[in-house]
Motif scaffolding. Structure first.
Motif, PDB file in Angstrom:
ATOM      1  N   SER A 148       0.837  -1.194   0.000  1.00 11.01           N
ATOM      2  CA  SER A 148       0.000   0.000   0.000  1.00 11.01           C
ATOM      3  C   SER A 148       0.873   1.245   0.000  1.00 11.01           C
ATOM      4  O   SER A 148       1.704   1.442   0.885  1.00 11.01           O
ATOM      5  CB  SER A 148      -0.915  -0.006   1.233  1.00 11.01           C
ATOM      6  N   LEU A 149       0.687   2.101  -1.014  1.00  6.64           N
ATOM      7  CA  LEU A 149       1.423   3.363  -1.142  1.00  6.64           C
ATOM      8  C   LEU A 149       0.446   4.512  -0.950  1.00  6.64           C
ATOM      9  O   LEU A 149      -0.500   4.679  -1.727  1.00  6.64           O
ATOM     10  CB  LEU A 149       2.091   3.456  -2.511  1.00  6.64           C
ATOM     11  N   ASN A 150       0.679   5.302   0.093  1.00  8.99           N
ATOM     12  CA  ASN A 150      -0.210   6.403   0.428  1.00  8.99           C
ATOM     13  C   ASN A 150       0.615   7.659   0.695  1.00  8.99           C
ATOM     14  O   ASN A 150       1.843   7.606   0.761  1.00  8.99           O
ATOM     15  CB  ASN A 150      -1.071   6.044   1.643  1.00  8.99           C
ATOM     16  N   SER A 151      -0.072   8.771   0.884  1.00 11.18           N
ATOM     17  CA  SER A 151       0.630  10.030   1.112  1.00 11.18           C
ATOM     18  C   SER A 151       0.913  10.282   2.583  1.00 11.18           C
ATOM     19  O   SER A 151       1.582  11.250   2.917  1.00 11.18           O
ATOM     20  CB  SER A 151      -0.201  11.191   0.546  1.00 11.18           C
ATOM     21  N   ARG A 152       0.425   9.436   3.457  1.00  4.18           N
ATOM     22  CA  ARG A 152       0.647   9.619   4.884  1.00  4.18           C
ATOM     23  C   ARG A 152       0.604   8.265   5.596  1.00  4.18           C
ATOM     24  O   ARG A 152       0.035   7.307   5.108  1.00  4.18           O
ATOM     25  CB  ARG A 152      -0.410  10.548   5.483  1.00  4.18           C
ATOM     26  N   ASN A 153       1.243   8.229   6.742  1.00  2.00           N
ATOM     27  CA  ASN A 153       1.245   7.060   7.639  1.00  2.00           C
ATOM     28  C   ASN A 153       1.632   5.735   6.953  1.00  2.00           C
ATOM     29  O   ASN A 153       0.869   4.772   6.987  1.00  2.00           O
ATOM     30  CB  ASN A 153      -0.127   6.905   8.301  1.00  2.00           C
ATOM     31  N   PRO A 154       2.788   5.612   6.374  1.00  2.00           N
ATOM     32  CA  PRO A 154       3.819   6.628   6.142  1.00  2.00           C
ATOM     33  C   PRO A 154       3.649   7.278   4.777  1.00  2.00           C
ATOM     34  O   PRO A 154       2.832   6.853   3.970  1.00  2.00           O
ATOM     35  CB  PRO A 154       5.103   5.805   6.191  1.00  2.00           C
TER      36      PRO A 154
END
Length: 875
Positions: free
Chosen positions: A332-338
């Protein structure tokens, strides 16, 4: 600032009230859609709309521009393509309001296009409006000052940049409003007509220098997918995966890419509710799914393609939701957390010992597809010879590569459909020269064959637009009803009307009714003055005529096929007399009242001269001694059927001189490029390093044959005339861009409008010209609702060798019941002559049929009804 004479300036300079009205004309420059969020009830506390969409629009008065939000009660105008880009508005009512603050919109990193300064802006809500015209035609900017460039007009209320020299030349560079949605916390707009595509400047298509790790010497991975999977599934929570947050660097290759998925909900304030799936692999040989979430999806989706190598860190490891045994993971690639870090790694930066799997392709030609099993996944490359009406491909005839398609087989046909990872690459998109498939043998063979093809021979058979349905419905009633899969069953006429009124622009649905045929008409587009008509009884013959129908003169000796006029002394209407249209003459005050059996005349009709015949209570029936059997009638020019346009209602037409259309600029590449050749298309598959050793790639290729292809008032559905959107058109290479714009769905941006002709400027296909179309007037058995349904037996894919696939299915005798059951003529025999079919249409008299209707809203009040199947009911 806008000039003092600016209509918007005069409107908003009046004393402040809860609502202001602009009495002057405005024009729509753009319409943009986005999903509502939890703040909806604050902005629209009194609204009970169930729609999940909100619409922002840019309006102009010719002097300045203004961004507004449509009240949700007006959503239906957009959904029916009445309020559209290029529409002219009158009596626009505004309500002032506040937009979301800029500082709030930039949370979570944005990901969307910006604009304007900080703080809150004064915005306006459009609460009521009158749209000039019928809402179903093409967009235009009639009445706007010629030569005006709307994109350079200043914004209402914006202050000029103090760094610029004051003056009208620099007004367009004044502080612009935010380009983000005005009434919801969303980072970008949705496509106007679906949730499956993406649009806007936030979705970058090409990588830039900052996306690549060209200066990094060591791009080795510090962790592999196999290690991540082992640690996660064993629940050890080691150094590589603790609480799902993985540490280390992954180097993976993209194998497949899905379409964008929008998951926005009205009870969520997520700025970027998007995700996309990537199928990736690394040096361990493990393959898993990588999910791009939210703003990462917006920023990176358009820049990624199969075959690229990515270096990423800052990701989470989760259990895959697509596997039932829960033995796989997803990244999972997201902009936050991380916060995820992604970069594209050039191939030359990889060490010699780093071996990554490459995307695999399984290209099949036409012969291969015939033997492929059901459910098999394959890839195809071919020349597009038919682009259907819902398609929005800019270049209608192009080389297309479709990957990860699935073969579907049933008892009647075989076809290809999309899967989760299906991607389409077309000529002009710039993908062919960089995709891994370009050097594969099947692709090189196809390119070599393409260079040897005669452009004129192929393009002359290409077809654009028109009604088309595939796969074809079954040819038996039992099989058809079993395939309905929980859809609506048999409808009453009133229920059909209610369902039709719920349709949105270019939405098509299939419905079934029980009905009888009361009239059959054969015609060809552009030859409406030579129609063949059969009616089951005199009273049923009531074709709807356009507003251009001739007035009924005071003296007409008789009603001949070429002169359908009322005789001056006849006590009754002839059985071939048509029902009078809205613009037909009105009876004078001295005329008797019309009885329930008499043809009703609308209140807006002009009056008949005093010598018009009286209509007796028995009209339009003949006396018993002169009743006629069903007969064949020929309608000619006297009926006014040569115009070719359906009835339209124009509002706010001025008595002044004709308005000039705004001159729109053309793209530079359109000025000289008018002949798109197949040789140029084949060159896209080459790059600077490709050689020309194609000697061993000789193989015979076959050119696929070309393809075929309301009025809601009262108790009648359908159009009086066949719509141009229904008719398949010949592809026109000389004006392919203009034709593409005319065929595609209504655009939401003014920049995409062009001064191009309508669909009437293009010729129907040869197959349609030879066979024409039939219109069957149906009477619902339940409640008598009348339906005018177009029937295209000669344009069916199953009935003509010019369809998108070779003739298939059993042959049948071309009489009415088999033609209606199969949806078209037999592909194995020449089609019957229209006169012969009309002459035998009495077979349909008093026959109960289960009619399958394909209903599509073409825009405004124009409702297309096409009869795809009709199954006789036996006692």
């Amino acid at each position: 600032m806008a000039s003092v004479s600016c209509p918007l300036q005069r409107t908003f300079s009046r004393p402040a009230t809860s609502r202001v009205i602009c009495p002057e004309r405005l024009w729509v420059l753009s319409v943009q859609r986005y999903g509502r969020d939890r703040g909806f009830s604050l902005y629209f506390p009194q609204n009970i709309s169930s729609s999940d969409s909100l619409y922002d629009a840019t309006l102009t008065d010719g002097d300045c521009r203004l961004r507004v939000t449509l009240d949700p009660n007006l959503n239906r105008l957009v959904e029916r393509n009445v309020f559209r880009c290029g529409a002219q508005l009158r009596h626009v009512s505004f309500s002032p309001g506040e937009s979301v603050g800029e500082e709030e919109e930039e949370e979570e990193g944005g990901g969307g296009g910006g604009g304007g300064g900080g703080g809150r802006r004064r915005t306006y809500r459009l609460v009521s409006v009158e749209v000039a015209g019928d809402g179903g035609g093409e967009g235009g900017m009639e009445g706007l000052t010629p030569g005006v460039e709307p994109e350079r007009l200043p914004w209402y209320g914006a202050q000029p940049d103090p760094a610029l020299t004051p003056g009208p030349v620099h007004l367009e560079r004044a502080q612009a409003p935010s380009l983000l949605p005005l009434r919801a916390r969303r980072s970008c707009y949705l496509p106007l007509w679906n949730n499956q595509d993406y649009s806007g400047p936030a979705w970058r298509e090409k990588p830039n220098a900052e996306d690549s790790d060209q200066d990094v010497e060591d791009v080795r991975a510090t962790v592999t997918l196999a290690e991540l999977q082992e640690d996660f599934l064993s629940r050890k929570g080691g150094a590589t995966a603790r609480r799902g947050v993985a540490r280390g660097v992954l180097v993976v290759r993209v194998l497949n890419k899905s379409r964008v998925m929008y998951y926005g909900k009205s009870d969520s304030n997520c700025l970027c509710p998007y995700k996309a799936l990537l199928e990736v692999c690394d040096v361990s040989g493990c393959v898993c799914v990588c999910v791009l979430w939210n703003s990462v999806c917006v920023s990176w989706y358009g820049r990624l393609r199969p075959g690229q190598v990515l270096r990423t860190r800052g990701f989470r490891v989760k259990e895959s939701y697509d596997t039932r045994d829960h033995q796989e993971i997803e990244i999972s690639l997201n902009s936050r957390n991380p916060s995820a870090e992604i970069s594209i790694v050039p191939e030359f930066s990889l060490s010699a010992d780093v071996r990554l799997l490459c995307p695999s392709y399984s290209f099949c030609n036409g012969k291969d597809l015939l033997s492929c099993p059901h459910g098999n996944i394959c890839d195809v490359i071919g020349l597009v010879a038919f682009s259907g009406r819902p398609e929005r491909i800019r270049s209608e005839v192009s080389v297309v590569v479709c990957t990860r398609l699935q073969i579907v087989r049933d008892s009647s046909c075989c076809y290809l459909t999309n899967t989760t990872y299906t991607q389409i690459y077309c000529t002009g998109s710039g993908h062919h020269s960089v995709m891994p498939y370009r050097k594969l043998r099947p692709v090189r063979q196809f390119v070599q064959w393409l260079r040897s093809v005669d452009d004129r021979q192929v393009l002359s058979r290409a077809v654009v637009g028109g009604y088309f349905i595939y796969p074809p419905p079954p040819v038996s009633l039992d099989a058809f009803m079993k395939n309905r899969k929980g859809e609506l069953g048999l409808l009453r006429g009133a229920e059909l009307k209610w369902e039709a009124e719920r349709l949105q622009y270019r939405e098509r649905r299939s419905f079934c009714i029980q009905a009888t045929v009361t009239m059959v008409t054969h015609c060809r587009k552009g030859m409406e003055d030579q129609c063949l008509v059969w009616t089951d009884r005199p009273a049923a013959f009531s074709p709807r005529l356009p507003p251009s129908s001739p007035r009924l003169p005071p003296s007409s000796p008789h009603l001949s096929p070429s002169s359908p006029r009322l005789p001056p002394s006849s006590p009754h209407l002839s059985p071939s007399s048509p029902r009078l249209p809205p613009s037909s003459p009105r009876l004078p005050p001295s005329s008797p009242r019309l009885s329930p059996s008499s043809p009703r005349l609308p209140p807006s009709s002009p009056r008949l001269p005093p010598s018009s015949p009286r209509l007796s209570p028995s009209s339009p029936r003949l006396p018993p001694s002169s009743k006629l059997s069903p007969r064949l009638l020929m309608l000619r020019g006297g009926l006014g059927l040569s115009n070719g346009k359906s009835p339209k209602r124009r509002l706010f037409s001025s008595a002044g001189p004709p308005r000039k259309r705004l001159t729109l600029g053309t793209h530079p590449e359109e000025e000289n490029d008018t002949e798109g050749g197949l040789w140029e298309a084949s060159m896209e598959f080459l790059d600077d390093e490709d050689d020309e050793d194609d000697d061993d790639d000789d193989q015979a290729f076959l050119t696929a044959p070309s393809s075929p292809v309301s009025l809601l008032g009262g108790c009648r559905l359908g159009l009086a005339r066949v719509a141009m959107e229904t008719v398949p058109l010949q592809y026109c290479p000389a004006s392919r861009e203009q034709q593409a714009i005319a065929v595609e769905m209504q655009t939401g941006e003014f920049q995409d409008l062009r001064c191009c002709g309508g669909l009437e400027d293009y010729s129907p296909t040869v197959s349609y010209t030879q066979t024409g179309h039939y219109t069957l007037t149906l009477r619902a058995l339940s409640d008598g609702v009348m339906v005018d349904a177009v029937f295209l037996p000669g344009s069916s894919a199953a009935s003509t060798p010019s369809g998108p696939s070779p003739p298939h299915g059993p042959s049948h005798s071309d009489h009415w019941f088999t033609i209606l059951t199969h949806g078209g003529f037999s592909a194995h025999t020449p089609p019957p002559a229209p006169a012969d079919l009309i002459a035998t249409a009495s077979q349909l008299s008093n026959q109960r049929l289960v009619c399958v209707l394909e209903v599509c809203l073409l825009g405004g009040d124009r409702l297309e009804v096409v009869l795809s199947r009709a199954f006789p009911l036996r006692d």
